[in-house]
Design an enzyme around this catalytic site. Structure first.
Site, PDB file in Angstrom:
ATOM      1  CD1 TRP A 123      46.717  47.596  14.942  1.00  0.00           C
ATOM      2  CD2 TRP A 123      44.719  48.431  14.429  1.00  0.00           C
ATOM      3  NE1 TRP A 123      45.783  46.851  15.624  1.00  0.00           N
ATOM      4  CE2 TRP A 123      44.534  47.345  15.322  1.00  0.00           C
ATOM      5  CE3 TRP A 123      43.585  49.109  13.970  1.00  0.00           C
ATOM      6  CZ2 TRP A 123      43.292  46.938  15.788  1.00  0.00           C
ATOM      7  CZ3 TRP A 123      42.330  48.710  14.423  1.00  0.00           C
ATOM      8  CH2 TRP A 123      42.190  47.635  15.312  1.00  0.00           C
TER       9      TRP A 123
ATOM     10  CG  ASN B 124      27.969  52.831  27.802  1.00  0.00           C
ATOM     11  OD1 ASN B 124      29.159  52.598  27.956  1.00  0.00           O
ATOM     12  ND2 ASN B 124      27.116  51.902  27.384  1.00  0.00           N
TER      13      ASN B 124
ATOM     14  CD1 TRP C  41      26.630  44.608  30.096  1.00  0.00           C
ATOM     15  CD2 TRP C  41      28.588  43.872  29.332  1.00  0.00           C
ATOM     16  NE1 TRP C  41      26.409  43.964  28.901  1.00  0.00           N
ATOM     17  CE2 TRP C  41      27.588  43.513  28.404  1.00  0.00           C
ATOM     18  CE3 TRP C  41      29.917  43.517  29.048  1.00  0.00           C
ATOM     19  CZ2 TRP C  41      27.871  42.812  27.224  1.00  0.00           C
ATOM     20  CZ3 TRP C  41      30.199  42.818  27.881  1.00  0.00           C
ATOM     21  CH2 TRP C  41      29.180  42.470  26.985  1.00  0.00           C
TER      22      TRP C  41
END
Length: 479
Positions: free
Chosen positions: A311, A346, A282
């Site tokens: 946003w 993570n 990754w």
């Protein structure tokens, strides 16, 4: 012909491609450029700069043992690098500058400008593949494009690794001493405050500590990585990302360590080893995306249609998220871990990113920038890739309608509240059920000093889904 290795994110002597090439070609000097203006422009965290300087101090000792003097030069920003390096080459009679490639638009422009300036005075500039297993552009789809889907990228990467596994270079032999004195290193750089000693002790500098940490992880945790990596209260991850970002470890060293523990297998054998190798890939994938799709280096969404997302401008909510005061315990514990250690687990990176970009509907770029200003392992490709994945604006991103519920995630991945209690001591008295949702108890009986939830999860989810559904179109190309 004298050689100069220009050190950047490759702060080691083992398995360093440019260092080996330089020493093989002739008497070698090393240089590192202090570039505080550039670091500021890239939002690099003070703890990251301190970590890199500490690793430089350790690297200097290793280079001294190889009789390679380390020179330190100042270049406020990268646009000053060509002149600084040209002057250095002229002073020391350098015939060729050796570098390990870095990726991103600014890095590519910097290196091209340096190469052009050096060529004008007859000095070579040689690049090496070092921080990746595969050169960008060497793994392509059948139509010749860069991959947009990780599973397809991984399949081709596995095939290539089976055909030819990249080797790890040993520590080079010392060269004959040179009549050049190395420079002293600064303890700190103006504008980048030195972190406290507790944080520094979490991340000891030097190749020796990095290799020890890698070996301990492989010996003690790799086999259980697939089962423990999502549990933030356990030491289930390698925590090697700061060393990889600074180049104190190479991806080849990590890959070989995993393969030794897994009988040389990439996709079978220990599930933990397979899962960890996937994480290394990754990291590789996001670097290739950075090169193949330069818009992500320009603060642009990988999926152009998501630039139209409405946003919200909500500075108060952004500040509450940054301070770990959202009223959702696992979110707040994760943000406090980041502030105290310069690192975040993570799974929690995905959770807090999705909460900001979807539940709060605040532009992912605000979160990406804040993270870079805090992370000791800050890396443009990994940070941008992770944020865009969570915000559903990136390559191979999570579907837009998927939102991690911070309460259910908390109950699933921190069931006994151990991680929460460590970082939110004001909730330590709550039982294992209430600690995940103290607001359900009411302020008087729960945690009167802990904030109420910043948003209603159901309403904020509906708002995010409506925002994505109302986009004019959604990309369907998944080559």
């Amino acid at each position: 012909m004298r050689q100069l290795i220009w050190l950047r994110s490759d702060l080691r002597v083992h398995d360093n491609r440019a260092l080996h090439a330089a020493l093989a070609a002739g008497p070698t000097l090393a240089v590192y450029l202090i570039t505080p203006g550039q670091w500021c422009a890239h939002d690099d965290a003070p703890c990251k700069i301190d970590f890199w300087l500490r690793n430089l101090t350790e690297l200097r000792l290793q280079l001294n043992a190889l009789n390679v003097p380390l020179l330190i030069r100042q270049a406020e920003r990268w646009d000053a690098a060509p002149a600084v390096l040209a002057e250095l080459c002229q002073t020391h009679g350098i015939g060729c500058v050796q570098v390990n490639d870095e990726y991103g638009l600014n890095e590519a422009a910097r290196d091209q400008a340096v190469a052009d300036r050096l060529a004008a005075q007859g000095v070579g500039f040689r690049r090496h593949l070092d921080q990746l297993l595969f050169a960008p552009g060497s793994l392509l789809t059948r139509s010749g494009g860069y991959f947009k889907v990780f599973s397809q990228f991984r399949k081709v990467a596995h095939a290539r690794l089976h055909d030819a596994l990249p080797d790890c270079l040993p520590r080079p032999q010392p060269q004959a001493p040179l009549a050049v004195e190395g420079d002293s290193l600064p303890d700190s750089v103006a504008g980048f405050a030195r972190p406290n000693e507790t944080l520094r002790q979490l991340w000891l500098a030097g190749e020796g500590h990095a290799l020890d940490r890698l070996q301990r992880f492989v010996d003690e945790h790799l086999a259980d990585y697939d089962r423990c990596r999502d549990l933030p209260a356990l030491p289930g991850t390698s925590q090697l990302s700061p060393y990889l970002a600074a180049g104190v470890l190479s991806p080849r060293q990590c890959l070989h360590a995993a393969l030794r523990a897994n009988q040389g297998e990439f996709a079978s054998g220990q599930p933990g080893a397979v899962a960890w190798i996937n994480e290394l890939l990754w990291r590789e994938f996001y670097k290739h995306v950075l090169v193949g799709f330069p818009r992500v280096s320009r603060h642009r969404a990988f999926r152009p249609e998501t630039e139209a997302l409405p946003w919200r401008d909500a500075p108060g909510e952004l500040a509450a998220w940054q301070a770990g005061r959202t009223g959702f315990p696992l979110i707040d514990a994760a943000m406090r871990q980041l502030a105290a250690t310069g690192w975040m687990h993570n799974r929690l990176r995905m959770l807090v990113a999705m909460f900001l970009s979807k539940n709060l509907l605040i532009d992912w770029r605000a979160g990406e920038r804040f993270f870079m200003g805090q992370l000791i392992d800050g890396d443009l490709a990994a940070n941008n890739g992770g944020w865009q994945w969570s915000a559903s604006t990136g390559t191979d991103a999570v579907p837009y309608f998927r939102l991690f519920n911070p309460i259910s995630q908390s109950r699933r991945f921190d069931p006994y509240g151990r991680f929460i209690r460590h970082w939110l001591p004001e909730l330590a008295h709550l039982d294992n059920r209430a600690i995940h949702e103290p607001a359900a108890l009411g302020g008087l009986f729960g945690a009167p000093n802990y904030p109420r939830p910043l948003v209603d999860l159901s309403a904020s989810r509906a708002r995010a889904l409506a925002a994505f559904r109302d986009l004019p179109s959604r990309e369907t190309d998944h080559e």
